[in-house]
Design a protein around this motif. Structure first.
Motif, PDB file in Angstrom:
ATOM      1  N   ARG A 117       6.444   4.118 -13.862  1.00 22.04           N
ATOM      2  CA  ARG A 117       6.099   2.693 -13.862  1.00 22.04           C
ATOM      3  C   ARG A 117       5.695   2.185 -12.476  1.00 22.04           C
ATOM      4  NH1 ARG A 117      10.840   0.669 -17.714  1.00 22.04           N
ATOM      5  NH2 ARG A 117      11.643   2.659 -17.021  1.00 22.04           N
TER       6      ARG A 117
ATOM      7  N   ILE B  97      -6.320   3.548 -11.232  1.00 18.39           N
ATOM      8  CA  ILE B  97      -6.379   4.732 -10.369  1.00 18.39           C
ATOM      9  C   ILE B  97      -7.451   5.693 -10.881  1.00 18.39           C
ATOM     10  CG2 ILE B  97      -5.040   6.621  -9.356  1.00 18.39           C
ATOM     11  CD1 ILE B  97      -2.517   5.055 -10.045  1.00 18.39           C
ATOM     12  N   THR B  98      -8.137   6.271  -9.925  1.00 19.55           N
ATOM     13  CA  THR B  98      -9.130   7.293 -10.279  1.00 19.55           C
ATOM     14  C   THR B  98      -8.560   8.654  -9.877  1.00 19.55           C
ATOM     15  OG1 THR B  98     -10.901   5.726  -9.926  1.00 19.55           O
ATOM     16  CG2 THR B  98     -11.518   8.048  -9.916  1.00 19.55           C
ATOM     17  N   PHE B  99      -8.597   9.576 -10.784  1.00 20.52           N
ATOM     18  CA  PHE B  99      -8.083  10.923 -10.528  1.00 20.52           C
ATOM     19  C   PHE B  99      -9.234  11.912 -10.487  1.00 20.52           C
ATOM     20  CE2 PHE B  99      -4.626   8.636 -12.465  1.00 20.52           C
ATOM     21  CZ  PHE B  99      -3.517   9.049 -11.769  1.00 20.52           C
TER      22      PHE B  99
ATOM     23  N   ASP C 214      13.079  14.817 -15.249  1.00 20.30           N
ATOM     24  CA  ASP C 214      12.329  13.921 -16.142  1.00 20.30           C
ATOM     25  C   ASP C 214      13.049  13.764 -17.474  1.00 20.30           C
ATOM     26  OD1 ASP C 214      10.503  13.760 -14.186  1.00 20.30           O
ATOM     27  OD2 ASP C 214       8.784  14.504 -15.340  1.00 20.30           O
TER      28      ASP C 214
ATOM     29  N   ILE D  26       2.707   9.734  -9.960  1.00 17.47           N
ATOM     30  CA  ILE D  26       1.818   9.891 -11.119  1.00 17.47           C
ATOM     31  C   ILE D  26       1.092  11.235 -11.042  1.00 17.47           C
ATOM     32  CG2 ILE D  26      -0.252   8.965 -12.250  1.00 17.47           C
ATOM     33  CD1 ILE D  26       0.660   6.205 -11.267  1.00 17.47           C
ATOM     34  N   GLN D  27       0.635  11.500  -9.835  1.00 22.38           N
ATOM     35  CA  GLN D  27      -0.091  12.749  -9.586  1.00 22.38           C
ATOM     36  C   GLN D  27       0.747  13.949 -10.058  1.00 22.38           C
ATOM     37  OE1 GLN D  27      -0.753  13.145  -5.424  1.00 22.38           O
ATOM     38  NE2 GLN D  27      -2.760  14.051  -5.674  1.00 22.38           N
ATOM     39  N   GLN D  28       1.977  13.968  -9.613  1.00 16.83           N
ATOM     40  CA  GLN D  28       2.876  15.078  -9.956  1.00 16.83           C
ATOM     41  C   GLN D  28       3.166  15.093 -11.456  1.00 16.83           C
ATOM     42  OE1 GLN D  28       6.852  14.843  -8.353  1.00 16.83           O
ATOM     43  NE2 GLN D  28       6.661  16.898  -7.541  1.00 16.83           N
ATOM     44  N   HIS D  29       3.378  13.917 -11.978  1.00 22.55           N
ATOM     45  CA  HIS D  29       3.712  13.782 -13.401  1.00 22.55           C
ATOM     46  C   HIS D  29       2.588  14.343 -14.272  1.00 22.55           C
ATOM     47  CE1 HIS D  29       5.995  11.743 -16.604  1.00 22.55           C
ATOM     48  NE2 HIS D  29       4.822  11.480 -17.147  1.00 22.55           N
TER      49      HIS D  29
ATOM     50  N   TYR E  16       0.833  -1.194   0.000  1.00 25.34           N
ATOM     51  CA  TYR E  16       0.000   0.000   0.000  1.00 25.34           C
ATOM     52  C   TYR E  16       0.874   1.253   0.000  1.00 25.34           C
ATOM     53  CZ  TYR E  16      -3.562   3.367   1.225  1.00 25.34           C
ATOM     54  OH  TYR E  16      -4.390   4.455   1.211  1.00 25.34           O
TER      55      TYR E  16
ATOM     56  N   LEU F  88       2.257   1.714  -3.323  1.00 28.02           N
ATOM     57  CA  LEU F  88       1.200   2.186  -4.234  1.00 28.02           C
ATOM     58  C   LEU F  88       0.965   3.681  -4.052  1.00 28.02           C
ATOM     59  CD1 LEU F  88      -1.683  -0.415  -4.343  1.00 28.02           C
ATOM     60  CD2 LEU F  88      -0.465   0.553  -6.251  1.00 28.02           C
ATOM     61  N   VAL F  89       0.917   4.089  -2.776  1.00 31.36           N
ATOM     62  CA  VAL F  89       0.675   5.510  -2.483  1.00 31.36           C
ATOM     63  C   VAL F  89       1.821   6.366  -3.030  1.00 31.36           C
ATOM     64  CG1 VAL F  89       0.497   7.193  -0.600  1.00 31.36           C
ATOM     65  CG2 VAL F  89      -0.843   5.100  -0.522  1.00 31.36           C
TER      66      VAL F  89
ATOM     67  N   GLU G 296      -9.015   0.821  -4.551  1.00 29.20           N
ATOM     68  CA  GLU G 296      -8.445   1.466  -5.747  1.00 29.20           C
ATOM     69  C   GLU G 296      -7.968   2.864  -5.364  1.00 29.20           C
ATOM     70  OE1 GLU G 296     -10.577   0.710  -9.486  1.00 29.20           O
ATOM     71  OE2 GLU G 296     -10.533   2.901  -9.670  1.00 29.20           O
ATOM     72  N   LEU G 297      -6.810   3.211  -5.839  1.00 28.90           N
ATOM     73  CA  LEU G 297      -6.248   4.524  -5.490  1.00 28.90           C
ATOM     74  C   LEU G 297      -7.086   5.637  -6.093  1.00 28.90           C
ATOM     75  CD1 LEU G 297      -2.370   4.547  -5.835  1.00 28.90           C
ATOM     76  CD2 LEU G 297      -3.729   4.812  -3.785  1.00 28.90           C
ATOM     77  N   GLU G 298      -7.262   6.698  -5.330  1.00 30.95           N
ATOM     78  CA  GLU G 298      -7.977   7.864  -5.851  1.00 30.95           C
ATOM     79  C   GLU G 298      -7.122   9.077  -5.530  1.00 30.95           C
ATOM     80  OE1 GLU G 298     -12.195   7.691  -5.441  1.00 30.95           O
ATOM     81  OE2 GLU G 298     -12.362   9.861  -5.539  1.00 30.95           O
ATOM     82  N   LEU G 299      -6.717   9.771  -6.544  1.00 32.63           N
ATOM     83  CA  LEU G 299      -5.810  10.908  -6.369  1.00 32.63           C
ATOM     84  C   LEU G 299      -6.446  12.183  -6.881  1.00 32.63           C
ATOM     85  CD1 LEU G 299      -2.702   9.057  -7.801  1.00 32.63           C
ATOM     86  CD2 LEU G 299      -3.186   9.420  -5.399  1.00 32.63           C
ATOM     87  N   THR G 300      -5.974  13.290  -6.340  1.00 29.72           N
ATOM     88  CA  THR G 300      -6.509  14.585  -6.775  1.00 29.72           C
ATOM     89  C   THR G 300      -5.408  15.393  -7.446  1.00 29.72           C
ATOM     90  OG1 THR G 300      -8.067  14.549  -4.966  1.00 29.72           O
ATOM     91  CG2 THR G 300      -7.645  16.690  -5.952  1.00 29.72           C
ATOM     92  N   ILE G 301      -5.726  15.939  -8.575  1.00 29.19           N
ATOM     93  CA  ILE G 301      -4.764  16.793  -9.282  1.00 29.19           C
ATOM     94  C   ILE G 301      -5.394  18.177  -9.404  1.00 29.19           C
ATOM     95  CG2 ILE G 301      -3.568  17.189 -11.466  1.00 29.19           C
ATOM     96  CD1 ILE G 301      -3.375  14.152 -11.761  1.00 29.19           C
TER      97      ILE G 301
ATOM     98  N   GLY H  49       1.507   6.472  -6.655  1.00 30.59           N
ATOM     99  CA  GLY H  49       0.386   7.361  -6.970  1.00 30.59           C
ATOM    100  C   GLY H  49       0.798   8.817  -6.907  1.00 30.59           C
ATOM    101  N   GLY H  50       1.614   9.138  -5.883  1.00 28.33           N
ATOM    102  CA  GLY H  50       2.109  10.517  -5.731  1.00 28.33           C
ATOM    103  C   GLY H  50       2.929  10.945  -6.938  1.00 28.33           C
TER     104      GLY H  50
ATOM    105  N   LEU I  97      -6.421  -3.276  -0.090  1.00 33.25           N
ATOM    106  CA  LEU I  97      -6.168  -2.030  -0.787  1.00 33.25           C
ATOM    107  C   LEU I  97      -7.341  -1.678  -1.692  1.00 33.25           C
ATOM    108  CD1 LEU I  97      -2.546  -2.878  -1.895  1.00 33.25           C
ATOM    109  CD2 LEU I  97      -3.267  -1.698   0.148  1.00 33.25           C
TER     110      LEU I  97
END
Lengths: 482, 428
Positions: free
Chosen positions: A463, A477-479, B103, A401-404, A391, A394-395, B37-42, A398-399, B35
């Motif tokens: 990745r 992932i849901t954004f 990057d 990806i969020q930034q990317h 987890y 994953l977090v 599903e991940l949920e992120l905020t942009i 996720g962080g 776990l």
């Protein structure tokens, strides 16, 4: 018997109650109101008294009003007889049953008593056996104790004897040593005295010789003085010469006397030396004699010791033989006992082995169950830890990806407050594998398109962590884009 | 226990029937991963751009590329000291080694008078190499390289190899005042005067091919619209009608020029054929309609005070009913359109600032915060806006990114700078 009965008060009480019951039954089975042989007269007139006339009249009146026929009377009589017989029969049956019951109870009690007696006897036998066994054990123990005591006594005696002998030898030795020491001391004192005397003599001779030498020197000195005086005084010289000659003569006489004395002293010295040599020889002879004596004593002691040893060996042999015999007897008894014990032990061992096997099996089963529980718990803990780590990974991913995506999202101007929800699945190589799903979008098409474009231009995305075998759902992932 | 409990009330078969689904549910619940599903905020409010590291490229390309990318507001330039052991152009490079720092990594070298650059993605080690041929203006080579990098990463065409045209006024209060029409690189470098006049020069507008400029000149003491070739200097007058001739704007196809003419009374929007000079009227209001800007080939956005205050309206190029675009505030004017974005000046409590909005949207974002900002002009990709702003009593030239993350004041010649115009993509 009484003791046995007292041990079972319940049974005694039961027996008493049963007896009382039987007695009661017996007592109540008799009809005390029945008149013997009077029923043949038909009417019981003899008991009517004057005081009860009126009642009798009434009673007669009633009887008269319901006066039966003869047939009826016969029938009633017959019925009464039957009933009586029946009652008697019933009573007899009851009595028989009661008797039967009492007999059974008696039998039961007797059986119980017999059992109790048997039990008591068995217990008695057991007690007797136990007593006999205890006695036997006690006897054995006493015997053992006695033997031990005897052995101890024998040992003590032997020790005592040995100690006495040793003591005697030690005393003798001490005496001998003391004598020797005394003798040696006396000899030493004598030798010392002799030596002292000799020293004294030598010192005297020395002193005398010194005196002579001194005098000689003095005489020479004086002679020289005289010669000088002779030169100075001629006259006096002659006189002096005469005197000197006289003096010389005296002196020569004196010297001769002295020489004679010295010679005498030398002779004495010689004599003393000879005496000393003699004394030494005597002492040596004495010492040799003593040595001989000592050797003889030692030989005697050795002989005595050998004798004692032989005696001891004899005694030990006898004791050994006795002990062997006893040991053999004991061994035989022990063997029998051992065999018996071994048989019992084998039986016990077998039982114990079986019990142990069962216990071991139980233990093994419990251990296996425990191990399984433990292993399950460990596996669960491991899984939990792995899940936690997963987890976290994953977090973290996720962080990234969020930034990317955030850096690559250029929403159209003036779209503040508008939101969109996007769901994507990311492949292990960082590409969006199942398309960009716009779940919801509150903005205009341009805004919605910008959201989609943000993900398109973000490929390849960071990745997924390769350490964990992430499932498709893990990589979905849901954004929320706002 | 449950079974025992159920067996009190139910038959064994029925209790078994009930127990099986319960057990299944329990089993499923235990097997479902903990776990979710991940949920992120942009959020849009992001301060940092895409990290990029530009290695030192001989010939001065590094500074130009860095400046271009930075000005776009989409990149964060990584300090050169952060990576010191980088191999030279073409050498082995393990991108993953620098993934935590940046990057992308850019390396380059001079190549046959031009430039070769390689862009390496540190996430997947993907490398793209570009070769830019030589140019008489070497800075254009560097801008082209920046465009390639920008396009590769953002998937939007770069607009660094473009030009700015603007007017400067020197000695504006004396009789020797001088108006000059300049053309420079998009970063303000290499300014070249293409027209000098003692009379005002106004509203330069680029032809879609980037070769010609239409502008308003008063050289005949009245306003007239000219078209001038920036390379040859050849020019011709497109419109010198009675009244005012102002605010020319080339149609995307370069065949027409929209402008505001007042020969009919009040200024209205007209479309004039770039070759023949024939015109068609677009607006017919009695209000002032001016500052036309093409939105595609069929629509024009213009400023009009027909509503009582200057506001932006949109009308079909063939005319018709105009649609009001701005409702917020009492002053909205000077629209410029590129890539579906509309930059304009909006007045707010006495200050005039540059704002930007989506052509189809309703909201707007402020891009400048001066007191008197004027003449916004969008880069062809809509990513940057150049405008003039009052600085030390004179107008200066500034460029701001559409997300307002980057703002630069461009180096410019002496004088009061007015009315910049961003060229289209250059094809030459």
């Amino acid at each position: 018997m009484l003791k046995v009965l007292l041990r079972h008060p319940g049974a005694v009480l039961g027996a008493i109650i049963l007896h009382l019951l039987l007695g009661g039954l017996f007592f109540f089975s008799f009809d005390w109101s029945e008149k013997p042989d009077l029923h043949e007269a038909g009417i019981p007139i003899a008991i009517i008294t004057e005081g009860s006339l009126e009642t009798q009249a009434n009673s007669v009146a009633e009887e008269e009003s319901a006066k039966p026929s003869e047939k009826q009377i016969i029938k009633e009589k017959q019925e009464a007889t039957d009933a009586k017989e029946k009652a008697e029969k019933l009573e007899q049956q009851k009595i028989a049953e009661a008797q039967k019951k009492a007999t059974a109870e008696k039998k039961k009690i007797a059986k119980k008593q017999a059992e109790a007696q048997k039990k008591a006897e068995a217990e008695k036998q057991k007690a007797a056996l136990a007593a006999a066994q205890a006695l036997k054990l006690k006897k054995e123990s006493d015997n053992k104790k006695r033997l031990q005591l005897e052995a101890k006594q024998e040992e003590e005696r032997l020790e005592r004897e040995a100690a006495e002998q040793e003591k005697a030898i030690a005393e003798r030795e001490a005496q001998r040593k003391a004598d020797e020491a005394e003798k040696a001391q006396a000899e030493k004192a004598q030798a010392e005295a002799e030596a002292k005397e000799q020293d004294k003599k030598e010192q005297t001779a020395k002193l005398e010789a010194e005196q002579i030498e001194k005098e000689k020197k003095l005489a020479a000195k004086k002679a020289a003085e005289k010669k000088a005086e002779e030169k100075a005084e001629k006259e006096a010289e002659r006189k002096a010469q005469k005197l000197a000659e006289k003096k010389a003569k005296d002196k020569a006489k004196k010297e001769a006397a002295k020489k004679e004395a010295a010679k005498k002293r030398a002779e004495e010295k010689k004599q003393e030396r000879l005496a000393k040599e003699k004394a030494e020889k005597k002492a040596a002879a004495l010492a040799a004699e003593r040595k001989k004596e000592k050797e003889a004593e030692e030989a005697a002691e050795r002989k005595l010791a050998e004798k004692r040893k032989a005696e001891e060996a004899e005694r030990a042999k006898a004791a050994k033989e006795k002990a062997e015999k006893e040991a053999a007897a004991k061994a035989a008894a022990e063997k029998a006992e051992r065999e018996k014990a071994e048989a019992l032990a084998a039986k016990k061992a077998e039982y114990h082995r079986k019990w142990q096997e069962a216990q071991a099996k139980k233990k093994a089963e419990a251990a296996a169950a425990d191990a399984k529980r433990k292993s399950d718990a460990e596996a669960a803990a491991r899984n939990k830890s792995l899940e936690k780590a997963k987890y976290g990974a994953l977090v973290s991913w996720g962080g990234k990806i969020q930034q990317h995506v955030k850096r690559r999202w250029h929403p159209p101007p003036g779209t503040k407050g508008e939101q969109a929800k996007v769901r994507i699945t990311i492949s292990n190589s960082g590409f969006i594998s199942s398309g960009i799903q716009i779940k919801s979008c509150s903005g205009n098409p341009e805004f919605c398109a910008s959201v989609k474009e943000a993900f398109e231009r973000s490929e390849p995305l960071p990745r997924p962590p390769s350490k964990y075998n992430l499932s498709k759902s893990d990589r979905t992932i849901t954004f929320k884009m706002d | 226990m449950i079974k025992k409990f159920l067996s009190h009330f139910l038959s064994p078969s029925l209790s078994r029937l009930l127990l099986q689904p319960i057990a299944l549910v329990v089993l499923l619940a235990s097997s479902v991963p903990a776990l979710a599903e991940l949920e992120l905020t942009i959020s849009k409010t992001s301060d940092d751009g895409i990290p990029i590291y530009i290695a030192n490229i001989p010939g001065g390309a590094t500074g130009v590329i860095e400046g271009d990318l930075k000005r776009s507001g989409r990149f964060t330039i990584i300090e050169r000291s952060k990576i010191t052991n980088l191999s030279a152009f073409g050498g082995e490079l393990n991108g993953g080694e620098y993934n935590d720092i940046t990057d992308y990594i850019v390396r380059g070298k001079e190549h046959e008078g031009g430039l070769q650059v390689e862009l390496i993605s540190t996430s997947d080690n993907a490398k793209t190499t570009y070769t830019i041929s030589k140019n008489t203006n070497p800075r254009r080579v560097f801008h082209k390289a920046a465009d390639k990098i920008y396009e590769k990463i953002t998937r939007e065409k770069g607009a660094f190899d473009t030009r700015l045209a603007y007017v400067t006024v020197t000695n504006k209060t004396s009789d020797n005042r001088q108006f000059r029409l300049y053309v420079s690189d998009s970063d303000g470098h290499k300014p070249q005067v293409i027209l000098t006049s003692k009379q005002p020069i106004m509203s330069p507008a680029w032809s879609p091919d980037g070769k010609k400029l239409a502008y308003v000149s008063f050289e005949d003491n009245s306003s007239a619209i000219y078209v001038q070739d920036i390379f040859t200097g050849e020019k011709f007058m497109l419109s010198s009608r009675e009244g005012s001739n102002s605010a020319p704007a080339w149609s995307p196809d370069g065949t027409k020029v929209a402008m505001s003419l007042s020969f009919n009374g009040s200024p209205d929007i007209y479309i004039v054929d770039a070759k023949s000079g024939d015109f068609t009227r677009v607006t017919t209001s009695s209000a002032i309609d001016t500052e036309p800007s093409w939105s595609g080939t069929n629509s024009i956005v213009f400023t009009s005070d027909r509503g009582g205050s200057p506001q932006l309206y949109q009308i079909a190029a063939t005319g018709g009913k105009a649609k009001r675009l701005t409702f917020d505030g009492k002053y909205n004017s000077a629209a410029d359109i590129a890539n579906k974005k509309l930059a304009f000046i909006t007045g707010n409590r006495g200050a005039y600032n540059v704002a930007i909005k989506s052509l189809s949207g309703e909201g707007k974002d402020f891009l400048s915060n001066g007191t008197l900002d004027e003449s916004p002009t969008l880069s062809p990709n809509g990513a940057m806006v150049a405008y003039t702003t009052m600085k030390n009593g004179e107008n200066s030239l500034a460029v701001v990114s559409d997300n307002s993350k980057a703002r630069q004041f461009l180096t410019s010649p002496v004088g009061d700078i007015r009315e910049p115009a961003w060229s289209p993509y250059l094809n030459h």
